[in-house]
Design a protein around this motif. Structure first.
Motif, PDB file in Angstrom:
ATOM      1  N   TYR A 117      42.862  52.184  41.850  1.00 45.53           N
ATOM      2  CA  TYR A 117      43.463  51.021  41.207  1.00 45.53           C
ATOM      3  C   TYR A 117      42.826  49.789  41.837  1.00 45.53           C
ATOM      4  O   TYR A 117      43.043  49.492  43.008  1.00 45.53           O
ATOM      5  CB  TYR A 117      44.976  51.052  41.442  1.00 45.53           C
ATOM      6  CG  TYR A 117      45.741  49.929  40.789  1.00 45.53           C
ATOM      7  CD1 TYR A 117      46.392  50.125  39.574  1.00 45.53           C
ATOM      8  CD2 TYR A 117      45.827  48.678  41.380  1.00 45.53           C
ATOM      9  CE1 TYR A 117      47.092  49.108  38.960  1.00 45.53           C
ATOM     10  CE2 TYR A 117      46.528  47.650  40.773  1.00 45.53           C
ATOM     11  CZ  TYR A 117      47.159  47.874  39.578  1.00 45.53           C
ATOM     12  OH  TYR A 117      47.856  46.857  38.974  1.00 45.53           O
ATOM     13  N   VAL A 118      42.013  49.094  41.058  1.00 45.24           N
ATOM     14  CA  VAL A 118      41.306  47.921  41.582  1.00 45.24           C
ATOM     15  C   VAL A 118      42.046  46.676  41.129  1.00 45.24           C
ATOM     16  O   VAL A 118      42.288  46.507  39.940  1.00 45.24           O
ATOM     17  CB  VAL A 118      39.857  47.868  41.046  1.00 45.24           C
ATOM     18  CG1 VAL A 118      39.118  46.696  41.660  1.00 45.24           C
ATOM     19  CG2 VAL A 118      39.142  49.163  41.317  1.00 45.24           C
ATOM     20  N   SER A 119      42.413  45.843  42.092  1.00 43.35           N
ATOM     21  CA  SER A 119      43.114  44.631  41.702  1.00 43.35           C
ATOM     22  C   SER A 119      42.359  43.411  42.171  1.00 43.35           C
ATOM     23  O   SER A 119      41.948  43.313  43.318  1.00 43.35           O
ATOM     24  CB  SER A 119      44.530  44.618  42.276  1.00 43.35           C
ATOM     25  OG  SER A 119      45.159  43.407  41.902  1.00 43.35           O
ATOM     26  N   GLY A 120      42.169  42.487  41.259  1.00 36.05           N
ATOM     27  CA  GLY A 120      41.564  41.220  41.622  1.00 36.05           C
ATOM     28  C   GLY A 120      42.597  40.124  41.565  1.00 36.05           C
ATOM     29  O   GLY A 120      42.296  38.958  41.696  1.00 36.05           O
ATOM     30  N   GLU A 124      47.201  43.383  48.726  1.00 35.37           N
ATOM     31  CA  GLU A 124      47.652  44.748  49.024  1.00 35.37           C
ATOM     32  C   GLU A 124      49.155  44.790  49.229  1.00 35.37           C
ATOM     33  O   GLU A 124      49.831  45.725  48.795  1.00 35.37           O
ATOM     34  CB  GLU A 124      46.944  45.261  50.279  1.00 35.37           C
ATOM     35  CG  GLU A 124      45.491  45.573  50.006  1.00 35.37           C
ATOM     36  CD  GLU A 124      44.689  45.805  51.267  1.00 35.37           C
ATOM     37  OE1 GLU A 124      45.278  45.823  52.358  1.00 35.37           O
ATOM     38  OE2 GLU A 124      43.469  45.977  51.139  1.00 35.37           O
ATOM     39  N   GLU A 125      49.684  43.752  49.912  1.00 31.44           N
ATOM     40  CA  GLU A 125      51.134  43.728  50.180  1.00 31.44           C
ATOM     41  C   GLU A 125      51.929  43.658  48.881  1.00 31.44           C
ATOM     42  O   GLU A 125      52.934  44.330  48.726  1.00 31.44           O
ATOM     43  CB  GLU A 125      51.519  42.528  51.060  1.00 31.44           C
ATOM     44  CG  GLU A 125      51.003  42.591  52.494  1.00 31.44           C
ATOM     45  CD  GLU A 125      49.540  42.218  52.597  1.00 31.44           C
ATOM     46  OE1 GLU A 125      49.105  41.333  51.838  1.00 31.44           O
ATOM     47  OE2 GLU A 125      48.830  42.833  53.412  1.00 31.44           O
ATOM     48  N   GLN A 126      51.424  42.829  47.981  1.00 30.97           N
ATOM     49  CA  GLN A 126      52.136  42.702  46.703  1.00 30.97           C
ATOM     50  C   GLN A 126      52.160  44.030  45.957  1.00 30.97           C
ATOM     51  O   GLN A 126      53.170  44.411  45.383  1.00 30.97           O
ATOM     52  CB  GLN A 126      51.460  41.642  45.828  1.00 30.97           C
ATOM     53  CG  GLN A 126      51.819  40.236  46.228  1.00 30.97           C
ATOM     54  CD  GLN A 126      50.979  39.220  45.465  1.00 30.97           C
ATOM     55  OE1 GLN A 126      49.758  39.323  45.420  1.00 30.97           O
ATOM     56  NE2 GLN A 126      51.639  38.257  44.875  1.00 30.97           N
ATOM     57  N   ILE A 127      51.027  44.728  45.996  1.00 31.55           N
ATOM     58  CA  ILE A 127      50.974  46.010  45.303  1.00 31.55           C
ATOM     59  C   ILE A 127      51.884  47.011  45.990  1.00 31.55           C
ATOM     60  O   ILE A 127      52.584  47.792  45.339  1.00 31.55           O
ATOM     61  CB  ILE A 127      49.526  46.520  45.239  1.00 31.55           C
ATOM     62  CG1 ILE A 127      48.727  45.557  44.362  1.00 31.55           C
ATOM     63  CG2 ILE A 127      49.461  47.935  44.690  1.00 31.55           C
ATOM     64  CD1 ILE A 127      47.338  45.957  44.098  1.00 31.55           C
ATOM     65  N   VAL A 143      44.027  52.051  46.432  1.00 31.30           N
ATOM     66  CA  VAL A 143      44.063  50.681  45.941  1.00 31.30           C
ATOM     67  C   VAL A 143      42.913  49.914  46.573  1.00 31.30           C
ATOM     68  O   VAL A 143      42.600  50.116  47.738  1.00 31.30           O
ATOM     69  CB  VAL A 143      45.415  50.041  46.335  1.00 31.30           C
ATOM     70  CG1 VAL A 143      45.467  48.603  45.900  1.00 31.30           C
ATOM     71  CG2 VAL A 143      46.552  50.817  45.713  1.00 31.30           C
ATOM     72  N   LEU A 144      42.275  49.072  45.791  1.00 32.06           N
ATOM     73  CA  LEU A 144      41.143  48.302  46.305  1.00 32.06           C
ATOM     74  C   LEU A 144      41.255  46.866  45.808  1.00 32.06           C
ATOM     75  O   LEU A 144      41.487  46.627  44.636  1.00 32.06           O
ATOM     76  CB  LEU A 144      39.839  48.936  45.784  1.00 32.06           C
ATOM     77  CG  LEU A 144      38.534  48.213  46.085  1.00 32.06           C
ATOM     78  CD1 LEU A 144      38.174  48.358  47.548  1.00 32.06           C
ATOM     79  CD2 LEU A 144      37.411  48.766  45.217  1.00 32.06           C
ATOM     80  N   ILE A 166      41.392  48.884  36.261  1.00 33.13           N
ATOM     81  CA  ILE A 166      40.871  47.582  36.671  1.00 33.13           C
ATOM     82  C   ILE A 166      41.881  46.510  36.263  1.00 33.13           C
ATOM     83  O   ILE A 166      42.158  46.330  35.078  1.00 33.13           O
ATOM     84  CB  ILE A 166      39.521  47.266  35.974  1.00 33.13           C
ATOM     85  CG1 ILE A 166      38.551  48.437  36.076  1.00 33.13           C
ATOM     86  CG2 ILE A 166      38.929  45.976  36.524  1.00 33.13           C
ATOM     87  CD1 ILE A 166      38.011  48.709  37.440  1.00 33.13           C
ATOM     88  N   ASP A 167      42.435  45.812  37.235  1.00 29.04           N
ATOM     89  CA  ASP A 167      43.452  44.791  36.967  1.00 29.04           C
ATOM     90  C   ASP A 167      42.921  43.442  37.458  1.00 29.04           C
ATOM     91  O   ASP A 167      42.969  43.164  38.639  1.00 29.04           O
ATOM     92  CB  ASP A 167      44.741  45.170  37.703  1.00 29.04           C
ATOM     93  CG  ASP A 167      45.896  44.263  37.344  1.00 29.04           C
ATOM     94  OD1 ASP A 167      45.700  43.369  36.523  1.00 29.04           O
ATOM     95  OD2 ASP A 167      46.985  44.466  37.904  1.00 29.04           O
TER      96      ASP A 167
END
Ligand code: TYD
Ligand code: MG
Length: 448
Positions: A117-120, A124-127, A143-144, A166-167
């Protein structure tokens, strides 16, 4: 000496022009033209060597592409029965509607998959905080935080997850393109790279995409052409129900629909939508009628509420929630002109319970029943439901998929369904089917 030829392409709709223009004449997009080299003008015919041979349909060998079933049954159905390897899925929706929640939830509940799960967008804390609320945990979900498209592809190549998320596509940036993240050419380039990865490695890739104010996916229209599936997550942020629709699906029908409920602990599938769309507490009140509607390929019964009252201001007010205002105005005009109901000086409000928007002409009959019921102040019998389109001369017209609607009504315990008298096929069913041909006839049947 071969000459290179360049053409300006609209990055939004793909229209071309020999010179740069500020506003695309074909899609009205501003500042979307970008110069592209279209190839050298040499004599191509002699220099091309053929690689592939054309085949007949029966000659094509089918690769064994097993769809992977998803545990999220709503998403599974909307995708056409599972995740096709190598598919590129664009997942759009307004901010805050629950896109990240739904896909993170999918990643965490799908224990049989390794997921990246890639987040831009989020830290990380929020996820992690979100994942805690969801109460699922998948040790194979990684998670990345990354926005560089090349870095992401590199990580995907190294990790080779079974699903990539991809988020969001609008936050990605490719180093080959100079413009800012979210710009048309960035979005297009990053999608191309991810598409290449998906097709080469047979990995399904979900791309989350934002939606502009007018409801289209931000970024180029070509994005929708590039991906295999376009899903849209919609609903009213102030209500708890969310609808998942597919606008395009290369591997299945676009008729399917998923319904979710946003809870404190994530999104929960709603198996029986009619249950939530009918409120039993309004049973004895006037101004409420049940419609046997279809949304996508799915029959559902829903409550239509109307309130008709004498206008306090000079001009009467008309307002609708979840239903087309112009359509209601048309129905009011039909009631006024063809059937002689004096609604011209009345305020009319219409509401579809549950905050769901629906466009099904078969709702007409329930809409006018609810309006008349409120106007006469007589409650509609609660064991009856309605489906039919109303024409401009007050005739009740036949609608599609009558059988399915009747079955759904019978399943939910209704005893009577009002339909158009002009259906060619006669239906057999367990419940009483009442045929009406005109609005007046409906009126005398229910309110007289
Ligand atoms: P989110 O997935 O961040 O939306 P998007 O990615 O589409 O922008 O969802 C945001 C909203 O969902 C937020 O307002 C809070 C709500 N929510 C819940 O109600 N319950 C939950 O368990 C979670 C995780 C979010
Ligand atoms: Mg999000």
């Amino acid at each position: 000496m071969a000459k290179t030829k360049s053409v300006f392409f609209c990055q939004s709709c793909g229209a071309q022009s020999p010179k740069w223009i500020g506003k695309c004449p074909s899609c009205q997009e501003w500042n979307s033209y970008v110069e592209e080299v279209v190839g050298k003008s040499t004599d191509t015919r002699s220099s091309i060597r053929l690689k592939a041979t054309p085949k007949t349909i029966s000659e094509i060998e089918i690769e064994d592409r097993q769809r992977a079933p998803l545990l999220d049954l709503e998403l599974n159905r909307v995708l056409g029965g599972g995740l096709v390897p190598g598919s590129l899925i664009l997942f759009g929706g307004e901010p805050g509607i629950g896109k990240s929640t739904l896909l993170l939830q999918l990643a965490l509940m799908q224990l049989n998959f390794s997921v990246l799960y890639v987040s831009g967008e989020e830290s990380e804390e929020q996820i992690q905080m979100r994942a805690k609320r969801l109460s699922y945990d998948n040790p194979r979900c990684h998670v990345l935080m990354e926005t560089s498209c090349e870095q992401i592809i590199g990580q995907l190549e190294a990790m080779r997850p079974q699903v990539a998320i991809i988020d969001s596509i609008q936050t990605l940036q490719s180093e080959h393109i100079e413009s800012a993240p979210g710009s048309v050419s960035q979005v297009r380039e990053c999608t191309l790279q991810l598409m290449k990865f998906a097709k080469e490695t047979h990995t399904p890739v979900f791309l989350i995409g934002h939606i502009t104010k007018d409801g289209s996916l931000a970024g180029p229209k070509v994005l929708e052409h590039m991906v295999d599936v376009v899903l849209q997550f919609e609903g009213d942020r102030h209500h708890i129900y969310r609808i998942l629709r597919s606008h395009k699906n290369r591997f299945g029908s676009t008729n399917e629909l998923g319904i979710y409920e946003m809870m404190g602990a994530g999104l929960r599938a709603v198996e029986n939508p009619s249950d939530i769309l009918i409120d039993s507490s309004t049973a004895q009140l006037s101004g409420s009628a049940i419609a046997a509607a279809m949304e996508g390929g799915r029959p559902m019964l829903m409550e239509i509420q109307a309130l008709v009252s004498t206008a306090v201001y000079g001009t009467p007010q008309r307002s609708t929630t979840g239903y087309d205002l112009r359509r209601m105005n048309m129905l009011l005009a039909v009631l006024e002109k063809r059937c002689g109901f004096r609604l011209g000086m009345k305020d009319v409000f219409l509401n579809i319970a549950g905050g769901i928007k629906i466009e099904d002409p078969a709702l007409d009959l329930a809409v006018i029943t609810a309006i008349l019921s409120s106007n006469e102040d007589i409650a509609v019998p609660r064991n009856a439901c309605f489906c039919g389109e109303v024409g401009l001369s007050g005739e009740i017209r036949p609608i599609a998929r009558l059988e399915q609607r009747i079955q759904e009504a019978a399943k939910l315990g209704f005893e009577k369904i009002y339909i158009s008298a002009f259906h060619k096929q006669k239906t057999t069913s367990d419940i009483e089917v009442v045929e009406v041909s005109k609005v007046e006839e409906l009126f005398s049947q229910i309110f007289a």
